[in-house]
Design a protein around this motif. Sequence first.
Motif, mmCIF file in Angstrom:
data_model
loop_
_atom_site.group_PDB
_atom_site.id
_atom_site.type_symbol
_atom_site.label_atom_id
_atom_site.label_comp_id
_atom_site.label_asym_id
_atom_site.label_seq_id
_atom_site.Cartn_x
_atom_site.Cartn_y
_atom_site.Cartn_z
ATOM 1 N N ASP A 246 0.828 -1.206 0.000
ATOM 2 C CA ASP A 246 0.000 0.000 0.000
ATOM 3 C C ASP A 246 0.861 1.254 0.000
ATOM 4 O O ASP A 246 0.550 2.243 -0.678
ATOM 5 N N ILE A 247 1.934 1.219 0.781
ATOM 6 C CA ILE A 247 2.842 2.371 0.841
ATOM 7 C C ILE A 247 3.501 2.593 -0.517
ATOM 8 O O ILE A 247 3.627 3.736 -0.989
ATOM 9 N N ALA A 248 3.902 1.512 -1.160
ATOM 10 C CA ALA A 248 4.521 1.626 -2.486
ATOM 11 C C ALA A 248 3.548 2.219 -3.500
ATOM 12 O O ALA A 248 3.913 3.089 -4.306
ATOM 13 N N ARG A 249 2.306 1.782 -3.481
ATOM 14 C CA ARG A 249 1.309 2.311 -4.410
ATOM 15 C C ARG A 249 1.045 3.795 -4.155
ATOM 16 O O ARG A 249 0.808 4.566 -5.078
ATOM 17 N N ALA A 250 1.042 4.180 -2.867
ATOM 18 C CA ALA A 250 0.764 5.575 -2.536
ATOM 19 C C ALA A 250 1.910 6.488 -2.965
ATOM 20 O O ALA A 250 1.685 7.587 -3.490
ATOM 21 N N LEU A 251 3.150 6.048 -2.748
ATOM 22 C CA LEU A 251 4.305 6.881 -3.074
ATOM 23 C C LEU A 251 4.650 6.859 -4.559
ATOM 24 O O LEU A 251 5.189 7.837 -5.090
ATOM 25 N N ALA A 252 4.352 5.740 -5.209
ATOM 26 C CA ALA A 252 4.648 5.608 -6.643
ATOM 27 C C ALA A 252 3.429 4.980 -7.325
ATOM 28 O O ALA A 252 3.395 3.770 -7.557
ATOM 29 N N PRO A 253 2.411 5.780 -7.625
ATOM 30 C CA PRO A 253 1.125 5.249 -8.092
ATOM 31 C C PRO A 253 1.174 4.508 -9.422
ATOM 32 O O PRO A 253 0.317 3.659 -9.689
ATOM 33 N N THR A 254 2.150 4.824 -10.269
ATOM 34 C CA THR A 254 2.193 4.198 -11.595
ATOM 35 C C THR A 254 3.461 3.365 -11.761
ATOM 36 O O THR A 254 4.517 3.697 -11.211
ATOM 37 N N PRO A 255 3.362 2.264 -12.520
ATOM 38 C CA PRO A 255 4.547 1.442 -12.776
ATOM 39 C C PRO A 255 5.630 2.257 -13.482
ATOM 40 O O PRO A 255 5.339 3.195 -14.219
ATOM 41 N N GLY A 256 6.854 1.888 -13.216
ATOM 42 C CA GLY A 256 7.960 2.587 -13.853
ATOM 43 C C GLY A 256 9.199 2.583 -12.986
ATOM 44 O O GLY A 256 9.266 1.903 -11.958
ATOM 45 N N ALA A 257 10.178 3.365 -13.382
ATOM 46 C CA ALA A 257 11.475 3.363 -12.703
ATOM 47 C C ALA A 257 11.364 3.827 -11.255
ATOM 48 O O ALA A 257 12.030 3.283 -10.362
ATOM 49 N N GLU A 258 10.535 4.847 -11.006
ATOM 50 C CA GLU A 258 10.390 5.354 -9.638
ATOM 51 C C GLU A 258 9.828 4.280 -8.711
ATOM 52 O O GLU A 258 10.322 4.079 -7.597
ATOM 53 N N ARG A 259 8.822 3.572 -9.195
ATOM 54 C CA ARG A 259 8.245 2.504 -8.378
ATOM 55 C C ARG A 259 9.253 1.386 -8.163
ATOM 56 O O ARG A 259 9.390 0.866 -7.047
ATOM 57 N N GLN A 260 9.967 1.002 -9.185
ATOM 58 C CA GLN A 260 10.959 -0.071 -9.066
ATOM 59 C C GLN A 260 12.029 0.271 -8.041
ATOM 60 O O GLN A 260 12.457 -0.573 -7.245
ATOM 61 N N ALA A 261 12.479 1.528 -8.054
ATOM 62 C CA ALA A 261 13.499 1.953 -7.094
ATOM 63 C C ALA A 261 12.966 1.887 -5.664
ATOM 64 O O ALA A 261 13.671 1.444 -4.741
ATOM 65 N N LEU A 262 11.728 2.313 -5.473
ATOM 66 C CA LEU A 262 11.122 2.267 -4.140
ATOM 67 C C LEU A 262 10.943 0.830 -3.671
ATOM 68 O O LEU A 262 11.237 0.492 -2.518
ATOM 69 N N VAL A 263 10.458 -0.030 -4.556
ATOM 70 C CA VAL A 263 10.271 -1.435 -4.211
ATOM 71 C C VAL A 263 11.590 -2.073 -3.796
ATOM 72 O O VAL A 263 11.658 -2.852 -2.831
ATOM 73 N N ALA A 264 12.663 -1.723 -4.502
ATOM 74 C CA ALA A 264 13.977 -2.274 -4.153
ATOM 75 C C ALA A 264 14.394 -1.848 -2.749
ATOM 76 O O ALA A 264 14.950 -2.650 -1.978
ATOM 77 N N LYS A 265 14.126 -0.604 -2.382
ATOM 78 C CA LYS A 265 14.481 -0.119 -1.041
ATOM 79 C C LYS A 265 13.620 -0.789 0.031
ATOM 80 O O LYS A 265 14.118 -1.146 1.110
ATOM 81 N N LEU A 266 12.342 -0.958 -0.251
ATOM 82 C CA LEU A 266 11.468 -1.656 0.678
ATOM 83 C C LEU A 266 11.917 -3.103 0.854
ATOM 84 O O LEU A 266 11.920 -3.641 1.971
ATOM 85 N N ASP A 267 12.311 -3.722 -0.238
ATOM 86 C CA ASP A 267 12.733 -5.116 -0.195
ATOM 87 C C ASP A 267 13.961 -5.289 0.705
ATOM 88 O O ASP A 267 14.055 -6.255 1.468
ATOM 89 N N VAL A 268 14.893 -4.354 0.627
ATOM 90 C CA VAL A 268 16.092 -4.420 1.475
ATOM 91 C C VAL A 268 15.697 -4.360 2.957
ATOM 92 O O VAL A 268 16.200 -5.129 3.784
ATOM 93 N N ALA A 269 14.802 -3.433 3.288
ATOM 94 C CA ALA A 269 14.358 -3.307 4.685
ATOM 95 C C ALA A 269 13.641 -4.570 5.145
ATOM 96 O O ALA A 269 13.858 -5.055 6.264
ATOM 97 N N LEU A 270 12.785 -5.122 4.295
ATOM 98 C CA LEU A 270 12.039 -6.326 4.645
ATOM 99 C C LEU A 270 12.969 -7.524 4.834
ATOM 100 O O LEU A 270 12.741 -8.374 5.703
ATOM 101 N N LYS A 271 14.016 -7.602 4.028
ATOM 102 C CA LYS A 271 14.998 -8.675 4.206
ATOM 103 C C LYS A 271 15.669 -8.578 5.573
ATOM 104 O O LYS A 271 15.966 -9.596 6.205
ATOM 105 N N ARG A 272 15.913 -7.347 6.023
ATOM 106 C CA ARG A 272 16.490 -7.171 7.353
ATOM 107 C C ARG A 272 15.555 -7.709 8.421
ATOM 108 O O ARG A 272 15.984 -8.346 9.387
ATOM 109 N N PHE A 273 14.267 -7.464 8.246
ATOM 110 C CA PHE A 273 13.295 -7.974 9.225
ATOM 111 C C PHE A 273 13.291 -9.504 9.237
ATOM 112 O O PHE A 273 13.207 -10.127 10.291
ATOM 113 N N GLU A 274 13.355 -10.096 8.035
ATOM 114 C CA GLU A 274 13.387 -11.561 7.946
ATOM 115 C C GLU A 274 14.559 -12.152 8.721
ATOM 116 O O GLU A 274 14.453 -13.241 9.301
#
Length: 527
Positions: free
Chosen positions: A271-299
């Motif tokens: 939901d946060i990714a959709r709100a910050l980057a509403p449309t597919p593209g480079a901006e969304r991909q970059a945000l998803v990559a940063k979220l993924d890094v944080a989530l891996k830390r939680f794992e």
Amino acid sequence: MIRRASLQRPLRLSLLAAALTLSLASVPSLMPSAMAASAASSVSWQSASADADIERAFAQARSEKKPVLLYWGAKWCPPCNQLKATLFNRADFIEQSRAFVAVHIDGDNPGAQRLGARFKVRGYPTMILFNTDGQELTRLPGEADAPQVMRVLQIGLAGGRPVKTVLADAQAGRKLSASEWKLLGFYSWETDEQQLVPIAQRPALLAKLATASQGVDEETASRLWLKALAITEDGKGLKPDAALRARVDRLLADAEASRAQMDVLGNYAEDIARALAPTPGAERQALVAKLDVALKRFEADATLSRADRLQALIARVDLARLDAPKTELQPKLNPTLLTEVKAAAAKSDKEITDGYERQSVITSAAHLLGRAGLWNESDALLKSSLTKSHSPYYLMSQLGGNARKQGKKDEALRWYEEAFNKSEGPATRLQWGSNYLAALVELAPQDAARIEKAASQLLLEAEKDKGAFYERSARSLQKVGSQLVAWNAGGQHDASLGRLRTQLDAVCAKQDSGDKAACEGLLKKKG
């Protein structure tokens, strides 16, 4: 980290489902070791089924000058089971419980749904801390990890003001203490039930509070910003600007700061990714990559519960599916991620022996496998866990959902029917029965005999349940009524509806005057 339980949306899961029978003697094989200790080393919960029970608890609270902690849950609910496995059995929680009167409302107790209406509680679990006058000090965030919940509980126990008063001062621009900002940041907005603010106004309110708390409590400000983003619904709420995007980027890059927001990021990454980057593209991909890094830390964070770590993996899968259709059954995921999903589910199945933790984590693991397109593995995990669950009907409903998504209509209906037949407790039986009926109407509308039989059984259930027209039970019956009226939209099932209306009339005749109108309106055409 736990979201409210839902049969339709297993744990990602509403943000936001296990009756805590606090003698716990009825299920010794499922008892966690800490909860199986003597009564002296466990919480002295008082079960409440009626107003008299509540009044007695508050009288005790006034006499002993203690607040009241009310816990509302159900036996089958995965998040409730997670609370039992990670919070209610903690030595510090048990010790802290001596400072409040602990009240437990099992949603399937007689009269429980009436109490639900009194306290405006719907989602399982809900935890409310009251002062001795019955004013809500706060609603506790069941989805946060146990140490965070403990900190919020201690703030409330320290003689704080009611959350409604604190919020009014915040909105008026008055100065709040750091503890009061923390109380607002960790307030369980997911279970607020519009006590403080209507849902439509919530994103703007949270954004206003986030702005006001900046410079006073940055951790709280970040939490409020993330909560506001999480409920924007694809741009229909908060409009993020460059400053907010930069703030989230900094948060994700900071291991300590992101760990403090673990519950929000894990539950709402998509939901946060959709709100910050509403449309597919480079901006969304970059945000998803940063979220993924944080989530891996939680794992990889061993200080988090197994459910929290699994939730982080669920969030990663949700992010990997972000640009795919929501109904995609076989998403194209990275093979490495798929391997992680399989390994995490297998590890959970192998290692978890505690019954409460299994009910929470295995249901999440099965959901995770399905989200990854591993339907056979999801089904196998659920089936092998049926005999290990104290509430197997929840798992049966998940099996029905899996089959339904895959277009296996007969199999779905078999599982939904079995789940209804095996379900326990008046509110639960109405909820499971209404879901079974809805599946019948959708998947087998031509089977009038089966639909009428299921509906008739639900009316019998309602007749026996004195709380049938309150809260969760009332919504289950309203769902039944609307499904049947829609099913007969063309009048092709007038005979069946006629027989059911006759049966309903007999049920309504036995209701109190205050419940008759709700009963009589169940099978009326709308408009």
